[in-house]
Design a protein around this motif. Structure first.
Motif, PDB file in Angstrom:
ATOM      1  N   PRO A  22      10.483  -8.554   8.745  1.00 17.57           N
ATOM      2  CA  PRO A  22      11.619  -7.743   8.327  1.00 17.57           C
ATOM      3  C   PRO A  22      11.248  -6.279   8.207  1.00 17.57           C
ATOM      4  CG  PRO A  22      10.758  -8.999   6.468  1.00 17.57           C
ATOM      5  CD  PRO A  22      10.056  -9.503   7.694  1.00 17.57           C
ATOM      6  N   GLN A  23      12.175  -5.414   8.656  1.00 21.42           N
ATOM      7  CA  GLN A  23      11.911  -3.985   8.627  1.00 21.42           C
ATOM      8  C   GLN A  23      12.624  -3.283   7.482  1.00 21.42           C
ATOM      9  OE1 GLN A  23       9.766  -2.382  10.718  1.00 21.42           O
ATOM     10  NE2 GLN A  23       9.226  -4.444  11.378  1.00 21.42           N
ATOM     11  N   TYR A  24      13.814  -3.800   7.079  1.00 19.48           N
ATOM     12  CA  TYR A  24      14.588  -3.096   6.078  1.00 19.48           C
ATOM     13  C   TYR A  24      14.983  -4.000   4.924  1.00 19.48           C
ATOM     14  CZ  TYR A  24      15.034   0.639   9.460  1.00 19.48           C
ATOM     15  OH  TYR A  24      14.766   1.634  10.344  1.00 19.48           O
ATOM     16  N   GLY A  25      14.592  -5.260   4.929  1.00 17.82           N
ATOM     17  CA  GLY A  25      14.991  -6.176   3.866  1.00 17.82           C
ATOM     18  C   GLY A  25      14.098  -6.027   2.657  1.00 17.82           C
ATOM     19  N   TYR A  26      14.496  -6.671   1.571  1.00 15.51           N
ATOM     20  CA  TYR A  26      13.727  -6.570   0.346  1.00 15.51           C
ATOM     21  C   TYR A  26      12.539  -7.520   0.342  1.00 15.51           C
ATOM     22  CZ  TYR A  26      17.294  -3.551  -1.483  1.00 15.51           C
ATOM     23  OH  TYR A  26      18.135  -2.508  -1.677  1.00 15.51           O
ATOM     24  N   ASN A  27      12.403  -8.331   1.393  1.00 11.78           N
ATOM     25  CA  ASN A  27      11.245  -9.194   1.517  1.00 11.78           C
ATOM     26  C   ASN A  27      10.117  -8.524   2.299  1.00 11.78           C
ATOM     27  OD1 ASN A  27      12.460 -11.383   0.182  1.00 11.78           O
ATOM     28  ND2 ASN A  27      13.567 -11.943   2.037  1.00 11.78           N
ATOM     29  N   ALA A  28      10.376  -7.314   2.755  1.00  6.84           N
ATOM     30  CA  ALA A  28       9.362  -6.611   3.536  1.00  6.84           C
ATOM     31  C   ALA A  28       8.195  -6.214   2.639  1.00  6.84           C
ATOM     32  CB  ALA A  28       9.964  -5.363   4.174  1.00  6.84           C
ATOM     33  N   PRO A  29       6.976  -6.150   3.203  1.00  6.82           N
ATOM     34  CA  PRO A  29       5.831  -5.736   2.392  1.00  6.82           C
ATOM     35  C   PRO A  29       5.997  -4.296   1.940  1.00  6.82           C
ATOM     36  CG  PRO A  29       5.267  -5.785   4.724  1.00  6.82           C
ATOM     37  CD  PRO A  29       6.614  -6.421   4.595  1.00  6.82           C
ATOM     38  N   PRO A  30       5.531  -3.952   0.740  1.00  5.36           N
ATOM     39  CA  PRO A  30       5.708  -2.585   0.248  1.00  5.36           C
ATOM     40  C   PRO A  30       4.924  -1.593   1.090  1.00  5.36           C
ATOM     41  CG  PRO A  30       4.203  -3.818  -1.151  1.00  5.36           C
ATOM     42  CD  PRO A  30       4.806  -4.800  -0.198  1.00  5.36           C
ATOM     43  N   PRO A  31       5.476  -0.401   1.260  1.00 11.00           N
ATOM     44  CA  PRO A  31       4.776   0.609   2.048  1.00 11.00           C
ATOM     45  C   PRO A  31       3.596   1.163   1.254  1.00 11.00           C
ATOM     46  CG  PRO A  31       6.705   1.572   1.031  1.00 11.00           C
ATOM     47  CD  PRO A  31       6.729   0.100   0.706  1.00 11.00           C
ATOM     48  N   PRO A  32       2.663   1.790   1.925  1.00  3.78           N
ATOM     49  CA  PRO A  32       1.555   2.401   1.198  1.00  3.78           C
ATOM     50  C   PRO A  32       2.052   3.513   0.285  1.00  3.78           C
ATOM     51  CG  PRO A  32       1.589   3.107   3.497  1.00  3.78           C
ATOM     52  CD  PRO A  32       2.565   1.988   3.382  1.00  3.78           C
ATOM     53  N   ALA A  33       1.306   3.741  -0.790  1.00  5.00           N
ATOM     54  CA  ALA A  33       1.702   4.754  -1.762  1.00  5.00           C
ATOM     55  C   ALA A  33       1.826   6.114  -1.070  1.00  5.00           C
ATOM     56  CB  ALA A  33       0.682   4.829  -2.889  1.00  5.00           C
ATOM     57  N   GLN A  34       2.893   6.842  -1.415  1.00  6.30           N
ATOM     58  CA  GLN A  34       3.113   8.137  -0.816  1.00  6.30           C
ATOM     59  C   GLN A  34       3.897   8.995  -1.784  1.00  6.30           C
ATOM     60  OE1 GLN A  34       5.878   8.023   2.515  1.00  6.30           O
ATOM     61  NE2 GLN A  34       6.597   6.015   1.886  1.00  6.30           N
ATOM     62  N   PRO A  35       3.795  10.308  -1.665  1.00  8.74           N
ATOM     63  CA  PRO A  35       4.536  11.179  -2.571  1.00  8.74           C
ATOM     64  C   PRO A  35       6.037  11.050  -2.350  1.00  8.74           C
ATOM     65  CG  PRO A  35       3.532  12.448  -0.788  1.00  8.74           C
ATOM     66  CD  PRO A  35       2.975  11.045  -0.695  1.00  8.74           C
ATOM     67  N   THR A  36       6.796  11.374  -3.372  1.00  9.66           N
ATOM     68  CA  THR A  36       8.248  11.309  -3.278  1.00  9.66           C
ATOM     69  C   THR A  36       8.743  12.263  -2.203  1.00  9.66           C
ATOM     70  OG1 THR A  36       8.428  10.776  -5.616  1.00  9.66           O
ATOM     71  CG2 THR A  36      10.393  11.628  -4.528  1.00  9.66           C
ATOM     72  N   ILE A  37       9.622  11.770  -1.375  1.00  6.80           N
ATOM     73  CA  ILE A  37      10.173  12.609  -0.320  1.00  6.80           C
ATOM     74  C   ILE A  37      11.636  12.918  -0.635  1.00  6.80           C
ATOM     75  CG2 ILE A  37       8.609  11.714   1.434  1.00  6.80           C
ATOM     76  CD1 ILE A  37      10.868   9.931   2.418  1.00  6.80           C
ATOM     77  N   LYS A  38      12.115  14.021  -0.086  1.00  7.75           N
ATOM     78  CA  LYS A  38      13.499  14.447  -0.310  1.00  7.75           C
ATOM     79  C   LYS A  38      14.072  14.927   1.021  1.00  7.75           C
ATOM     80  CE  LYS A  38      16.394  17.534  -3.087  1.00  7.75           C
ATOM     81  NZ  LYS A  38      16.435  18.646  -4.063  1.00  7.75           N
ATOM     82  N   PRO A  39      14.496  13.989   1.859  1.00  9.32           N
ATOM     83  CA  PRO A  39      15.037  14.387   3.163  1.00  9.32           C
ATOM     84  C   PRO A  39      16.457  14.933   3.068  1.00  9.32           C
ATOM     85  CG  PRO A  39      15.173  12.019   2.914  1.00  9.32           C
ATOM     86  CD  PRO A  39      14.440  12.531   1.701  1.00  9.32           C
ATOM     87  N   ILE A  42      18.929  14.493  -2.579  1.00  8.02           N
ATOM     88  CA  ILE A  42      18.233  13.991  -3.758  1.00  8.02           C
ATOM     89  C   ILE A  42      16.842  13.512  -3.379  1.00  8.02           C
ATOM     90  CG2 ILE A  42      20.306  13.277  -5.035  1.00  8.02           C
ATOM     91  CD1 ILE A  42      19.734  10.401  -4.001  1.00  8.02           C
ATOM     92  N   PRO A  43      15.897  13.526  -4.321  1.00  4.33           N
ATOM     93  CA  PRO A  43      14.607  12.888  -4.052  1.00  4.33           C
ATOM     94  C   PRO A  43      14.788  11.378  -4.027  1.00  4.33           C
ATOM     95  CG  PRO A  43      14.716  13.649  -6.332  1.00  4.33           C
ATOM     96  CD  PRO A  43      15.945  14.168  -5.648  1.00  4.33           C
ATOM     97  N   LEU A  44      14.039  10.715  -3.177  1.00 10.73           N
ATOM     98  CA  LEU A  44      14.200   9.266  -3.016  1.00 10.73           C
ATOM     99  C   LEU A  44      13.355   8.521  -4.051  1.00 10.73           C
ATOM    100  CD1 LEU A  44      14.302   8.968   0.868  1.00 10.73           C
ATOM    101  CD2 LEU A  44      16.169   9.314  -0.774  1.00 10.73           C
ATOM    102  N   ARG A  45      13.815   8.602  -5.277  1.00 14.94           N
ATOM    103  CA  ARG A  45      13.232   7.902  -6.422  1.00 14.94           C
ATOM    104  C   ARG A  45      14.304   7.887  -7.506  1.00 14.94           C
ATOM    105  NH1 ARG A  45      13.037  12.046  -9.657  1.00 14.94           N
ATOM    106  NH2 ARG A  45      12.167  14.067  -9.041  1.00 14.94           N
ATOM    107  N   GLU A 331      13.593   1.235   0.274  1.00 14.48           N
ATOM    108  CA  GLU A 331      14.468   1.042   1.445  1.00 14.48           C
ATOM    109  C   GLU A 331      14.857   2.377   2.054  1.00 14.48           C
ATOM    110  OE1 GLU A 331      16.445  -1.913   3.743  1.00 14.48           O
ATOM    111  OE2 GLU A 331      15.276  -2.233   1.941  1.00 14.48           O
ATOM    112  N   LEU A 332      15.226   3.315   1.205  1.00 12.58           N
ATOM    113  CA  LEU A 332      15.651   4.615   1.689  1.00 12.58           C
ATOM    114  C   LEU A 332      14.493   5.396   2.304  1.00 12.58           C
ATOM    115  CD1 LEU A 332      18.028   5.682  -1.236  1.00 12.58           C
ATOM    116  CD2 LEU A 332      18.693   4.980   1.068  1.00 12.58           C
TER     117      LEU A 332
END
Length: 341
Positions: A22-39, A42-45, A331-332
């Motif tokens: 899965p690429q976007y589901g909640y069963n996907a493995p967590p991504p590596p730790a990264q700083p908060t991004i704001k594309p 709002i910041p994505l947190r 997810e975002l």
């Protein structure tokens, strides 16, 4: 416009081939730790109150033609049509409220009917206009979270299938909120006690307020998750549960900001309207066409700013609740890394 599976609730099935990661589901493995991004706006947190308010204002600033333009059209239609409906009854209202007037029974009935008709038309227009504007802005704000640009045609194409369900959900929400004070108020009247009536009415308004906050996220859930009306009510209840007071506080601050903006805008129009009456103390003077036209113009301008702001705040509260309770920030962030939802 492409589908946006990233907004689907955790309970909705994901379109996935057997054995596919899965690429976007909640069963996907967590991504590596990264700083908060704001594309986007709002910041994505999980958000603070200030970030929600700032995000709503930034959304309006980045899409002024879409948001302010749509709000101006909706506000103008609702306010002007409401005024046109009221105009035929101005004569009766002026007669009834004239100094030392002794209206007849027929005049009182005519005035009451005129007030009722204009009020019902005004409420109906407000419901339709608010439902359309809130849903349309929800689409834009949802895209603005990731910094994605959207045209009117794209926003309309995405929102159009949700318009009728959203209108039904708006009416149902209004009925649910109004039911408590009406039913309890009637029970208070039946009791025959003035104290019981006011107590029942007070409790009814408390229940109405609680329900209003509990179902405050129905619109963004219905539009962004593309679910049914019943499911949207359930989603709003689930997201607000456990954070009712925080949600109430944010919406209250937004409402107070809206009231202050409306007051600041309405103040000069109110003074100009009174000037057309010669600052008369006669209550009937405020039913003159000149006064009503100026007040209506002020209401259009105020609504053009306040309604989009309130709608954008509502969407960002929804996003914040999903990030806090469902890990939507992950997810975002994935969606931002893959070019958007």
């Amino acid at each position: 416009m492409s589908e946006t599976p990233g907004w689907s609730s955790p309970d909705q099935p994901q379109n996935q081939q057997p054995g596919q990661q899965p690429q976007y589901g909640y069963n996907a493995p967590p991504p590596p730790a990264q700083p908060t991004i704001k594309p986007g706006v709002i910041p994505l947190r999980p958000l603070t109150l200030g970030e929600i308010i700032d995000g709503a204002i930034t959304t309006m600033r980045r899409h002024p033609k879409l948001i302010i333009g749509a709000a101006a059209v909706v506000a103008a239609i609702t306010e002007i049509v409401g005024l046109l409906v009221l105009l035929p009854f101005l004569s009766d209202i002026s007669t009834t409220f004239a100094p030392n007037a002794t209206p007849t029974r027929d005049e009182l009935i005519s005035t009451a009917v005129g007030g009722l008709v204009s009020s019902l038309v005004g409420i109906m227009l407000q419901v339709i206009g608010t439902a359309f504007l809130s849903g349309f802005i929800t689409v834009i704000a949802g895209r603005a979270v990731l910094g994605n640009q959207v045209t009117f045609a794209q926003a309309w194409e995405e929102f159009k299938p949700r318009l009728l369900p959203l209108l039904g959900a708006t009416v149902l929400t209004g009925l649910l909120i109004a039911a408590a004070p009406v039913v309890l108020g009637l029970l208070g009247v039946v009791s025959g006690s003035v104290e019981a009536f006011f107590l029942a009415l007070f409790v009814g308004f408390l229940i109405a307020g609680w329900l209003g906050v509990l179902f405050s996220l129905v619109t963004p859930a219905l539009v962004l998750e593309r679910c049914g009306v019943g499911t949207a009510f359930g989603r709003s209840r689930k997201l607000v549960s456990g954070a009712w007071w925080r949600t109430f506080g944010i919406l209250l601050v937004a409402a107070l900001i809206g009231l202050v903006i409306s007051w600041i805008i309405g103040l000069p129009f109110g003074a100009l309207g009174l000037a057309t009456t010669g600052f008369s103390d006669d209550p009937a003077a405020t039913t003159s066409i000149g006064y009503l036209v100026i007040i209506t113009l002020g209401a259009i301008i105020a609504s053009t700013i306040v309604l989009p702001f309130s709608s954008a705040v509502n969407v960002l509260v929804y996003v914040d609740r999903r990030m806090r309770s469902e890990g939507m920030d992950i997810e975002l962030q994935r969606a931002a890394g893959h070019g958007g939802l």
